[in-house]
Scaffold this motif. Structure first.
Motif, PDB file in Angstrom:
ATOM      1  N   THR A  86       0.765  -1.375   0.212  1.00 50.30           N
ATOM      2  CA  THR A  86      -0.225  -0.005   0.003  1.00 50.30           C
ATOM      3  C   THR A  86       0.485   1.156   0.084  1.00 50.30           C
ATOM      4  O   THR A  86       0.253   1.749  -0.931  1.00 50.30           O
ATOM      5  CB  THR A  86      -0.594   0.121   1.161  1.00 50.30           C
ATOM      6  OG1 THR A  86      -1.839  -0.938   1.614  1.00 50.30           O
ATOM      7  CG2 THR A  86      -2.295   1.157   1.335  1.00 50.30           C
ATOM      8  N   VAL A  87       2.148   1.356   0.964  1.00 49.30           N
ATOM      9  CA  VAL A  87       2.960   2.077   1.293  1.00 49.30           C
ATOM     10  C   VAL A  87       3.538   2.806  -0.199  1.00 49.30           C
ATOM     11  O   VAL A  87       3.878   3.479  -0.653  1.00 49.30           O
ATOM     12  CB  VAL A  87       3.732   2.816   2.227  1.00 49.30           C
ATOM     13  CG1 VAL A  87       4.107   3.347   2.369  1.00 49.30           C
ATOM     14  CG2 VAL A  87       2.460   2.234   3.641  1.00 49.30           C
ATOM     15  N   ALA A  92       5.330   4.811  -5.033  1.00 52.15           N
ATOM     16  CA  ALA A  92       5.846   4.955  -6.493  1.00 52.15           C
ATOM     17  C   ALA A  92       4.920   5.915  -7.140  1.00 52.15           C
ATOM     18  O   ALA A  92       6.255   6.645  -8.410  1.00 52.15           O
ATOM     19  CB  ALA A  92       5.515   2.998  -6.667  1.00 52.15           C
ATOM     20  N   TYR A  93       3.779   6.048  -6.962  1.00 52.57           N
ATOM     21  CA  TYR A  93       3.132   6.526  -7.483  1.00 52.57           C
ATOM     22  C   TYR A  93       3.518   8.119  -7.575  1.00 52.57           C
ATOM     23  O   TYR A  93       3.141   9.034  -8.898  1.00 52.57           O
ATOM     24  CB  TYR A  93       1.403   6.750  -7.446  1.00 52.57           C
ATOM     25  CG  TYR A  93       0.367   7.256  -8.199  1.00 52.57           C
ATOM     26  CD1 TYR A  93       0.251   6.427  -9.090  1.00 52.57           C
ATOM     27  CD2 TYR A  93      -0.463   8.761  -8.026  1.00 52.57           C
ATOM     28  CE1 TYR A  93      -0.631   7.352 -10.588  1.00 52.57           C
ATOM     29  CE2 TYR A  93      -0.820   9.156  -8.071  1.00 52.57           C
ATOM     30  CZ  TYR A  93      -1.358   8.761  -9.724  1.00 52.57           C
ATOM     31  OH  TYR A  93      -1.770   9.766 -10.756  1.00 52.57           O
ATOM     32  N   ALA A  94       3.718   9.010  -6.527  1.00 47.62           N
ATOM     33  CA  ALA A  94       3.843  10.033  -6.202  1.00 47.62           C
ATOM     34  C   ALA A  94       5.087  10.475  -7.346  1.00 47.62           C
ATOM     35  O   ALA A  94       5.469  11.466  -7.207  1.00 47.62           O
ATOM     36  CB  ALA A  94       4.509  10.675  -5.345  1.00 47.62           C
ATOM     37  N   SER A 149      11.349  -3.715   3.509  1.00 49.60           N
ATOM     38  CA  SER A 149      10.629  -4.381   1.459  1.00 49.60           C
ATOM     39  C   SER A 149      10.641  -3.517   0.775  1.00 49.60           C
ATOM     40  O   SER A 149       9.928  -2.884  -0.199  1.00 49.60           O
ATOM     41  CB  SER A 149       9.359  -5.429   2.036  1.00 49.60           C
ATOM     42  OG  SER A 149      10.216  -6.398   2.685  1.00 49.60           O
ATOM     43  N   MET A 150      10.016  -1.800   1.891  1.00 44.95           N
ATOM     44  CA  MET A 150       9.537  -0.825   1.089  1.00 44.95           C
ATOM     45  C   MET A 150      10.280  -0.183  -0.208  1.00 44.95           C
ATOM     46  O   MET A 150       9.852  -0.206  -1.453  1.00 44.95           O
ATOM     47  CB  MET A 150       8.932   0.225   1.407  1.00 44.95           C
ATOM     48  CG  MET A 150       7.749   0.409   2.011  1.00 44.95           C
ATOM     49  SD  MET A 150       7.472   1.320   3.303  1.00 44.95           S
ATOM     50  CE  MET A 150       5.926   0.571   4.490  1.00 44.95           C
ATOM     51  N   GLY A 199       4.287  -7.836  -3.742  1.00 50.02           N
ATOM     52  CA  GLY A 199       3.454  -8.379  -2.578  1.00 50.02           C
ATOM     53  C   GLY A 199       4.605  -9.850  -2.463  1.00 50.02           C
ATOM     54  O   GLY A 199       4.535 -10.166  -1.581  1.00 50.02           O
ATOM     55  N   ILE A 200       4.512 -10.990  -3.429  1.00 52.30           N
ATOM     56  CA  ILE A 200       5.466 -11.687  -2.856  1.00 52.30           C
ATOM     57  C   ILE A 200       6.756 -11.884  -2.255  1.00 52.30           C
ATOM     58  O   ILE A 200       7.255 -12.774  -1.313  1.00 52.30           O
ATOM     59  CB  ILE A 200       5.889 -12.850  -4.396  1.00 52.30           C
ATOM     60  CG1 ILE A 200       3.950 -12.833  -3.814  1.00 52.30           C
ATOM     61  CG2 ILE A 200       6.551 -13.703  -4.282  1.00 52.30           C
ATOM     62  CD1 ILE A 200       3.797 -13.858  -3.343  1.00 52.30           C
ATOM     63  N   LEU A 201       7.615 -10.632  -3.175  1.00 51.59           N
ATOM     64  CA  LEU A 201       9.100 -10.106  -2.368  1.00 51.59           C
ATOM     65  C   LEU A 201       8.697  -9.683  -0.922  1.00 51.59           C
ATOM     66  O   LEU A 201       9.308 -10.401  -0.346  1.00 51.59           O
ATOM     67  CB  LEU A 201       9.374  -9.439  -3.497  1.00 51.59           C
ATOM     68  CG  LEU A 201      10.055  -9.302  -5.163  1.00 51.59           C
ATOM     69  CD1 LEU A 201      10.331  -8.120  -5.711  1.00 51.59           C
ATOM     70  CD2 LEU A 201      10.612 -11.103  -4.486  1.00 51.59           C
TER      71      LEU A 201
END
Length: 276
Positions: A86-87, A92-94, A149-150, A199-201
């Motif tokens: 989610t974060v 990434a979008y920003a 992980s982010m 998500g898997i990572l």
């Protein structure tokens, strides 16, 4: 003059080495889980068990509360993955769509922070969780796992978001969507392979992590599976067949998850590499 090996032969040789390096240890653990301790110590060493037994798997579930460890690991990994994706999607979008100053510098700093060794973060993380009274709770692991992980998840999602035309989001916002609504209803569905890959990572990283779980959640009732497996060893003994059976129990859920989502994960990694 000796002929050089053909490129195709070198590729097959490299693939064989990689396969052997990946599969042989797993097969060794699997075969060991069906052996008795006496057979394991017998010389000469044999790979295939002479008298396969399931007693080790029975003891895995009897000697320790492994179902509790499995539940803790699954919930911690799942919740940290949801938070991380989610974060990471918002970040990434920003970086791709909004007028963020120096986006490349921000991404470089983000990736540089991810390269810090985990051991250097142990003391500040422990002190922070103790001050927040979160030790031996799920949030003590969920928050660090998501943050760690982010960077990788953000990088994966950026490569997908860059390929989405802006006109699709503009059309959605003209129809009444907010910026977040366009992200949720337009961008994320179109980049599903990238979302699954990220998500898997994140899930695998959280499922396999040991050091933070040992430090921040040491109580038996709140332990995750990697730490819980260490309880099977004694002070002066290492029952390797039982430990091997516990490792197989830990490997099976994540293997099933990867097998079910294999096409999406491989497709996401491939498309992300091409688009990036």
């Amino acid at each position: 003059m000796t002929a050089l090996p053909k490129p195709k032969s070198m590729v097959w040789l490299a693939a064989l080495v990689v396969a052997a390096n990946g599969f042989f240890p797993a097969l060794w653990v699997l075969f060991t889980s069906f052996k008795t301790e006496a057979e394991l110590m017998r010389l000469p060493i044999t790979i295939w068990p002479a008298s396969p037994t399931l007693d080790n798997y029975v003891r895995v579930f009897v000697d320790q509360p492994i179902l509790t460890f499995l539940f803790n690991s699954f919930m911690v990994a799942l919740l940290s993955t949801v938070l991380c994706v989610t974060v990471s999607a918002c970040a990434a979008y920003a970086l791709v769509r909004l007028r963020v100053p120096m986006p490349n510098l921000i991404l470089s700093v983000l990736l540089a922070v991810a390269m810090f060794p985990l051991i250097s973060l142990m003391i500040p993380l422990f002190q922070t969780m103790r001050a927040l009274n979160l030790l031996n709770t799920w949030p003590a692991l969920i928050l660090p796992y998501a943050v760690l992980s982010m960077p990788v998840c953000t990088l994966v999602l950026i490569s997908f978001f860059q390929d989405i035309p802006r006109d699709l989001e503009n059309a959605a916002m003209i129809d009444g969507c907010t910026r977040l609504g366009a992200l949720w209803n337009v961008v994320l569905p179109l980049t599903a392979p990238g979302v699954f890959t990220a998500g898997i990572l994140a899930f695998v990283n959280a499922w396999d992590e040991f050091l933070l779980a040992l430090t921040l959640s040491p109580r038996v009732a709140s332990r995750t599976l990697p730490v819980g497996i260490t309880l099977y060893q004694g002070e002066f003994s290492f029952p390797w067949p039982i430990i091997s059976a516990a490792l197989i129990v830990a490997i099976v859920p994540i293997s099933i998850l990867i097998a079910v989502l294999q096409e999406r994960v491989v497709g996401g990694l491939t498309q992300g590499g091409v688009k990036g």
